[in-house]
Write a protein that holds these residues in place. Structure first.
Motif, PDB file in Angstrom:
ATOM      1  N   GLN A   1     -10.976   3.214  -6.524  1.00 39.69           N
ATOM      2  CA  GLN A   1      -9.944   2.581  -5.707  1.00 39.69           C
ATOM      3  C   GLN A   1      -9.250   3.549  -4.757  1.00 39.69           C
ATOM      4  OE1 GLN A   1      -7.172  -1.114  -6.478  1.00 39.69           O
ATOM      5  NE2 GLN A   1      -6.260   0.631  -7.473  1.00 39.69           N
TER       6      GLN A   1
ATOM      7  N   ASP B   1     -13.388   1.902   0.640  1.00 36.24           N
ATOM      8  CA  ASP B   1     -14.404   2.646   1.385  1.00 36.24           C
ATOM      9  C   ASP B   1     -15.833   2.207   1.110  1.00 36.24           C
ATOM     10  OD1 ASP B   1     -14.623   3.668  -1.150  1.00 36.24           O
ATOM     11  OD2 ASP B   1     -14.273   5.758  -0.594  1.00 36.24           O
TER      12      ASP B   1
ATOM     13  N   LEU C   1     -11.148   9.668   3.793  1.00 35.65           N
ATOM     14  CA  LEU C   1      -9.946   8.834   3.702  1.00 35.65           C
ATOM     15  C   LEU C   1      -8.723   9.530   4.296  1.00 35.65           C
ATOM     16  CD1 LEU C   1     -10.408   7.711  -0.005  1.00 35.65           C
ATOM     17  CD2 LEU C   1     -10.984   6.416   2.046  1.00 35.65           C
ATOM     18  N   ARG C   2      -7.693   8.691   4.546  1.00 33.00           N
ATOM     19  CA  ARG C   2      -6.341   9.178   4.861  1.00 33.00           C
ATOM     20  C   ARG C   2      -6.301  10.030   6.117  1.00 33.00           C
ATOM     21  NH1 ARG C   2      -6.088   7.971  -0.806  1.00 33.00           N
ATOM     22  NH2 ARG C   2      -6.221   5.797  -0.351  1.00 33.00           N
TER      23      ARG C   2
ATOM     24  N   MET D   1       0.806  -1.225   0.000  1.00 39.26           N
ATOM     25  CA  MET D   1       0.000   0.000   0.000  1.00 39.26           C
ATOM     26  C   MET D   1       0.847   1.287   0.000  1.00 39.26           C
ATOM     27  SD  MET D   1      -3.203   0.420  -0.116  1.00 39.26           S
ATOM     28  CE  MET D   1      -4.007   1.988  -0.302  1.00 39.26           C
TER      29      MET D   1
ATOM     30  N   GLY E   1       2.517  -0.292   9.689  1.00 43.90           N
ATOM     31  CA  GLY E   1       1.645  -1.468   9.661  1.00 43.90           C
ATOM     32  C   GLY E   1       1.316  -1.972   8.268  1.00 43.90           C
ATOM     33  N   GLU E   2       1.806  -1.298   7.230  1.00 43.28           N
ATOM     34  CA  GLU E   2       1.390  -1.665   5.873  1.00 43.28           C
ATOM     35  C   GLU E   2       2.552  -2.098   4.981  1.00 43.28           C
ATOM     36  OE1 GLU E   2      -2.052  -0.654   4.595  1.00 43.28           O
ATOM     37  OE2 GLU E   2      -2.394   1.282   5.554  1.00 43.28           O
TER      38      GLU E   2
ATOM     39  N   ASN F   1      -6.764  -3.672   5.040  1.00 42.69           N
ATOM     40  CA  ASN F   1      -5.416  -3.874   4.491  1.00 42.69           C
ATOM     41  C   ASN F   1      -4.510  -4.691   5.384  1.00 42.69           C
ATOM     42  OD1 ASN F   1      -5.845  -2.680   2.116  1.00 42.69           O
ATOM     43  ND2 ASN F   1      -4.402  -1.009   2.379  1.00 42.69           N
ATOM     44  N   ALA F   2      -5.098  -5.509   6.240  1.00 43.00           N
ATOM     45  CA  ALA F   2      -4.315  -6.403   7.095  1.00 43.00           C
ATOM     46  C   ALA F   2      -3.423  -5.645   8.077  1.00 43.00           C
ATOM     47  CB  ALA F   2      -3.471  -7.383   6.255  1.00 43.00           C
ATOM     48  N   GLY F   3      -3.709  -4.360   8.288  1.00 44.01           N
ATOM     49  CA  GLY F   3      -2.886  -3.592   9.223  1.00 44.01           C
ATOM     50  C   GLY F   3      -3.557  -3.404  10.577  1.00 44.01           C
TER      51      GLY F   3
ATOM     52  N   TRP G   1       3.057   7.268   7.430  1.00 40.28           N
ATOM     53  CA  TRP G   1       1.857   6.727   6.785  1.00 40.28           C
ATOM     54  C   TRP G   1       1.982   5.232   6.510  1.00 40.28           C
ATOM     55  CZ3 TRP G   1      -2.643   9.168   6.388  1.00 40.28           C
ATOM     56  CH2 TRP G   1      -2.654  10.562   6.466  1.00 40.28           C
TER      57      TRP G   1
ATOM     58  N   LEU H   1      -8.301   4.913   8.626  1.00 41.95           N
ATOM     59  CA  LEU H   1      -7.030   5.340   9.214  1.00 41.95           C
ATOM     60  C   LEU H   1      -5.889   4.892   8.303  1.00 41.95           C
ATOM     61  CD1 LEU H   1      -5.146   6.309  11.496  1.00 41.95           C
ATOM     62  CD2 LEU H   1      -5.615   4.163  12.690  1.00 41.95           C
ATOM     63  N   GLY H   2      -5.010   5.834   7.955  1.00 42.53           N
ATOM     64  CA  GLY H   2      -3.854   5.460   7.146  1.00 42.53           C
ATOM     65  C   GLY H   2      -4.168   5.479   5.658  1.00 42.53           C
ATOM     66  N   LEU H   3      -3.478   4.630   4.911  1.00 41.43           N
ATOM     67  CA  LEU H   3      -3.524   4.697   3.447  1.00 41.43           C
ATOM     68  C   LEU H   3      -4.666   3.899   2.830  1.00 41.43           C
ATOM     69  CD1 LEU H   3       0.296   4.306   2.710  1.00 41.43           C
ATOM     70  CD2 LEU H   3      -1.044   6.414   2.735  1.00 41.43           C
ATOM     71  N   ASP H   4      -5.265   3.000   3.580  1.00 39.27           N
ATOM     72  CA  ASP H   4      -6.291   2.092   3.058  1.00 39.27           C
ATOM     73  C   ASP H   4      -7.453   2.869   2.428  1.00 39.27           C
ATOM     74  OD1 ASP H   4      -8.105   0.064   2.630  1.00 39.27           O
ATOM     75  OD2 ASP H   4      -8.468  -0.320   4.762  1.00 39.27           O
ATOM     76  N   GLY H   5      -7.709   2.614   1.163  1.00 39.13           N
ATOM     77  CA  GLY H   5      -8.754   3.351   0.453  1.00 39.13           C
ATOM     78  C   GLY H   5     -10.032   2.567   0.204  1.00 39.13           C
TER      79      GLY H   5
END
Lengths: 560, 141
Positions: free
Chosen positions: A201, B28, B50-51, A113, A128-129, B75-77, A125, B22-26
Motif C-alpha cells: 500500500q 502503483d 513514489l512521492r 491521504m 488536492g487531497e 486519489n481523486a486529486g 504535500w 505525484l504527491g502522496l498517492d501510493g
C-alpha cells in the motif's frame, strides 16, 4: 434462544456412524450450547437442513479449517461493516450518528491521504487531497469533532490507518478520557499493519525496524491497558489489490502475522494474551473456488503455526478471524453496472469461506468514490447473500467436496513454499525474513510480476474480462458520480490555523521534545508521551516529525 | 505468449518516457504495469517512484531528455494535480506531452484535455491504446 428445528439426520452423516466419532460429539456439545438466530434453518421449499455435513474436524475445532465457531452463521451473521468517511470531521460525525440511530454499533473510519501519511492539511504535500478519500484529522480538535456526542464505551470503532497509527490511537484515547470514558473500556480495531505498507500500500513514514518498534509498543500498551482493543489487523487486501496471486496474498499476510508475533514474543509478551487480539483482513476476488480454498487454508495455517511454532495453548489465540472486502481491482469502468454481479459472487465466496465481517464494493468505484445509492446497492448485495441464498444455514457447506479440499491443500502448499523461502532469508526468523524481503525488493517484485502476467493475459485475450476485452457492446452507461466539494480543503486549513493560534505553544514544544527523547530510548514505550502530546493539540505531522528526527524516513527503491 | 506488443521496436531513437506518481498517492500497480508495457514496446522508461513533486519531475524530465511525462493518479486529486504539473512544465519551458492515467471519470477527460493534458488513459485501457497514444502524442509534439 430459539426452538431448534428438528435435526432429522445427524449430518451428511446419515451414512456415517456417529457413535464412535468423538470429534462429532464434541462439536455437537458446542453447537448445542450456542445461541441461535430466530429463523428457520430450512430451504425455501421447507426442507430442514443440518447445521453441518461431512467429516471432522468440525467447525470450531482445531485447526479450524471449517470455521472459527461450531454454529457459524446460525448464531450470528457476519458483520456488515461498510467503510466510509469524507470531508470534514463534522461531516463524518453526522454520518456516524445516522448509523448509530439506525441501530448500528460499529463505526469504521476512512482517513484522507494526508492524514494516512502523517501530513497536516496545510502541508504542500496535501494539495488536492484534503478530505478527498476520507476524513481529515490534523489535531485532537478534529478527533473531538469526529466523535462528538458518541458514547465511546458503547460503540466499537475501526480505524484504518498505519504509519501514524500511534498518534491517531492516542487521540482516540484522549477524546474518550476527556469525556469520562476510561481507556480500558474502549472497543475497536486499528489497522496498524505496517509491514504490508512496504510491500503493497506504500503508506509508510519511517523505515521498517523503527516502525515495528512503534507497533510493538502499541501491542504492549493495549495488552496492558486496553484489553478490548485490537492493536493490529493483518491485511492481505492491499497485497492482492497491488497485483499478487491468491497464494501470495495468503502467504505474505500470514508471514507478516508471524513477524508481529515474533516481535511481540521478543518483547516479552504472552502469546495467549496478544494472540487473541490479532485479526486479519482478506480480499475476495473473482475466482470462486480459489478464494474459498484461500480462506479455509488461512485458518488452518494460522492455527497450526500459532500452536506448533509459537506455542500458543489457548484455542482463541490460534483463531484466524478475518474481515473481507470484495476486490476493488476487479471492478470495471466499462459497463459499470455489471460490477454488481461481480461483487455478488465475491461476497458469496467470502460467506462460503467463513468470514467474520464483510465490506462489499460499490459498482461505480472504478470511476470515483461511491455515491450513496451505489453504496446502498453494495450493502443490499450482501444482505441478499445473507438472507436469501440459504448459505448461512450450514457451516462450511462446501467442506468435504474433493475440489474444495484439494484447492485448500494447494493454497496451503504454495503458502508453505513462500514461508520456507522467508524463513531461509531470515535464518530461521520469519521477522528477519520479512525485513530482508522488503529490503531486497522480493515482495514488490513478486507482486509486480503477478500483476503484469495478469495484464498480458487480458491483453492477449487469454483471459476474458466481460465488458473490457469481450462482450463490449452496450457500454452506454454514464452513472452519476460523487463529487467532493473542494471547499473542504480551505475549511480544514483555516480550522488548523485556529487550533495552532489558540494552543499553548510552550506546552506543545515540551511535549514534542519528550516524544523525540522517548523515541531515542528503545526501552521506553512511546504511547504515553504521544498521548500527552496530542493533548496539547500538537498536530499529527508535528508528532510524526518529532519521531522522524530519530527514526529517519523510508524511500522505496524505484524498481519496475 | 504473443500479445502483439513485444515485437514493436522503434525505428529511430527510442522514445524516452518519465513515469511517476505525484504527491502522496501510493497506488502503483497501474504505473508499474504501464512501465513494462512501454518497455516491451521498445521505449525507454525512467520510473521515478513514489512521492515526487512537480519540481522533482520537471528536473528529472530535463535531465533524462524525456520525450513525454506519464503521471498515474488514483486519489481523486487529478483536477488539482494535473494542472499544477502543466504549470511547472510551462514555467520550465518543458514542451513535451503530459500523459495522465488512472481513476479519471469520463466527465473530467475534456477538462484535462482543455487544460493541456495530451492523453488521458482511463481504467482498463488496452496495451495497444497505451502504446499508440504515447507514440502519437510524442510524434505530434
Amino acid at each position: 434462544m430459539t426452538d431448534r428445528p428438528a435435526d432429522t439426520t445427524d449430518g451428511a452423516g446419515s451414512s456415517h456412524d456417529r457413535e464412535g466419532d468423538e470429534a462429532y460429539q464434541a462439536w455437537r456439545e458446542a453447537y448445542d450450547g450456542a445461541k441461535l438466530r430466530d429463523v428457520p434453518f430450512e430451504t425455501m421449499s421447507g426442507v430442514p437442513v443440518d447445521p453441518v455435513y461431512g467429516d471432522g474436524p468440525y467447525p470450531g475445532q482445531y485447526p479450524f479449517t471449517r470455521g472459527v465457531h461450531a454454529s457459524m452463521y446460525r448464531s450470528r451473521l457476519w458483520t456488515m461493516r461498510m467503510f466510509a468517511g469524507f470531508g470534514t470531521a463534522e461531516d463524518t460525525n453526522g454520518r456516524f450518528k445516522e448509523l448509530l440511530a439506525a441501530g448500528g454499533t460499529g463505526l469504521s473510519t476512512a482517513f484522507d491521504m494526508p492524514t494516512l501519511m502523517g501530513r497536516d492539511s496545510d502541508s504542500p504535500w496535501a494539495l488536492g487531497e484534503v478530505g478527498r478519500a476520507g476524513v481529515a484529522v490534523d489535531t485532537l480538535a478534529d478527533m473531538e469533532d469526529l466523535f462528538a456526542d458518541i458514547p465511546l464505551d458503547e460503540v466499537s470503532t475501526s480505524m484504518t490507518i498505519n504509519g501514524p497509527a500511534a498518534t491517531v490511537m492516542a487521540m482516540y484515547v484522549a477524546v474518550a478520557e476527556a469525556n469520562g470514558v476510561e481507556r480500558g473500556k474502549l472497543n475497536g480495531t486499528i489497522q496498524n499493519d505496517i509491514l504490508k505498507e512496504y510491500q503493497a500500500q506504500k503508506e509508510y513514514i519511517y523505515p521498517p525496524r523503527p516502525s515495528m518498534r512503534i507497533v510493538t509498543d502499541m501491542v504492549k500498551f493495549t495488552t496492558a491497558e486496553m484489553p478490548r482493543w485490537n492493536p493490529i489487523s493483518i491485511s492481505g487486501y492491499h497485497i492482492r489489490e497491488a497485483g499478487s496471486t491468491a497464494a501470495e496474498e495468503l502467504a505474505f499476510t500470514l508471514a507478516n502475522g508471524f513477524a508481529y508475533v515474533e516481535a511481540a514474543l521478543a518483547a516479552g509478551e504472552d502469546i495467549n494474551d496478544f494472540g487473541k487480539r490479532l485479526s486479519f483482513f482478506f480480499n475476495s476476488h473473482s475466482d470462486f473456488f480459489e478464494e474459498i480454498g484461500k480462506f479455509r487454508a488461512a485458518r488452518r495455517i494460522w492455527a497450526r503455526w500459532m500452536k506448533e511454532r509459537y506455542g500458543a495453548t489457548e484455542e482463541r489465540a490460534m483463531l484466524c478471524r478475518f474481515h473481507t472486502q470484495t476486490a476493488g481491482v476487479s471492478l470495471t469502468a466499462q459497463q459499470p453496472e455489471i460490477n454488481i454481479a461481480r461483487v455478488a459472487t465475491q461476497a458469496l465466496a467470502a460467506a462460503l469461506g467463513g468470514t467474520q465481517s464483510l465490506h462489499t464494493d460499490s459498482f461505480d468505484e472504478a470511476l470515483a468514490l461511491p455515491t450513496d445509492k451505489a453504496a446502498r446497492i453494495a450493502l443490499r448485495t450482501q444482505q441478499i447473500v445473507a438472507h436469501e441464498t440459504g448459505v448461512t444455514n450450514v457451516a462450511d457447506p462446501l467442506g468435504g467436496a474433493p475440489f474444495v479440499e484439494w484447492m485448500t491443500d494447494e493454497m496451503e502448499r504454495q503458502a508453505e513454499e513462500i514461508f520456507a523461502h522467508l524463513d531461509n532469508l531470515g535464518n530461521g526468523s520469519i521477522l528477519e525474513g520479512v525485513y530482508a524481503g522488503i529490503e531486497n525488493g522480493y515482495f514488490v517484485g513478486e507482486i509486480a510480476d503477478s500483476a503484469y502476467r495478469f495484464e498480458r493475459e487480458v491483453n492477449a485475450g487469454n483471459r476474458i474480462i466481460v465488458g473490457v476485452n469481450d462482450f463490449t457492446e452496450g457500454d452506454d452507461s454514464n452513472p452519476n458520480l460523487l463529487r467532493i466539494d473542494g471547499a473542504v480543503e480551505e475549511y480544514q486549513r483555516k480550522r488548523l490555523d485556529t487550533v495552532k493560534r489558540d494552543r499553548n505553544q510552550a506546552a506543545v514544544d515540551d511535549a514534542l521534545a519528550r516524544v523525540t527523547a522517548d523515541a531515542e530510548d528503545p526501552n521506553v514505550n512511546l504511547m504515553p508521551s504521544i498521548i500527552d502530546a496530542v493533548r496539547t493539540y500538537a498536530t499529527e505531522e508535528e508528532i510524526a516529525m518529532a519521531m522522524e528526527k530519530v527514526f529517519g524516513t523510508y524511500v522505496e527503491k524505484a524498481i519496475v | 505468449m504473443d500479445d502483439g506488443l513485444s515485437s514493436g521496436t522503434e525505428a529511430a531513437a527510442p522514445i524516452r518516457v518519465v513515469l511517476t506518481k505525484l504527491g502522496l498517492d501510493g497506488h502503483d500497480r497501474g504505473i508499474k504495469v504501464v512501465a513494462r508495457i512501454l518497455r516491451d514496446a521498445g521505449m525507454e522508461v525512467v520510473y521515478l517512484g513514489l512521492r515526487q513533486t512537480t519540481d522533482s519531475i520537471v528536473a528529472a524530465a530535463v535531465q533524462e531528455d524525456a520525450d513525454a511525462i506519464g503521471l498515474s493518479m488514483h486519489n481523486a486529486g487529478h483536477m488539482t494535480l494535473a494542472p499544477a504539473m502543466l504549470k511547472a512544465m510551462a514555467e520550465a519551458e518543458l514542451e513535451i506531452p503530459l500523459v495522465v492515467g488512472g481513476i479519471i471519470p469520463e466527465d473530467d477527460v475534456q477538462s484535462l484535455s482543455d487544460a493541456g493534458v495530451a492523453v488521458v488513459l482511463g481504467p482498463g485501457a488496452p496495451s495497444e491504446e497505451v502504446v499508440n497514444s504515447v507514440r502519437a502524442a510524442v510524434a505530434a509534439a
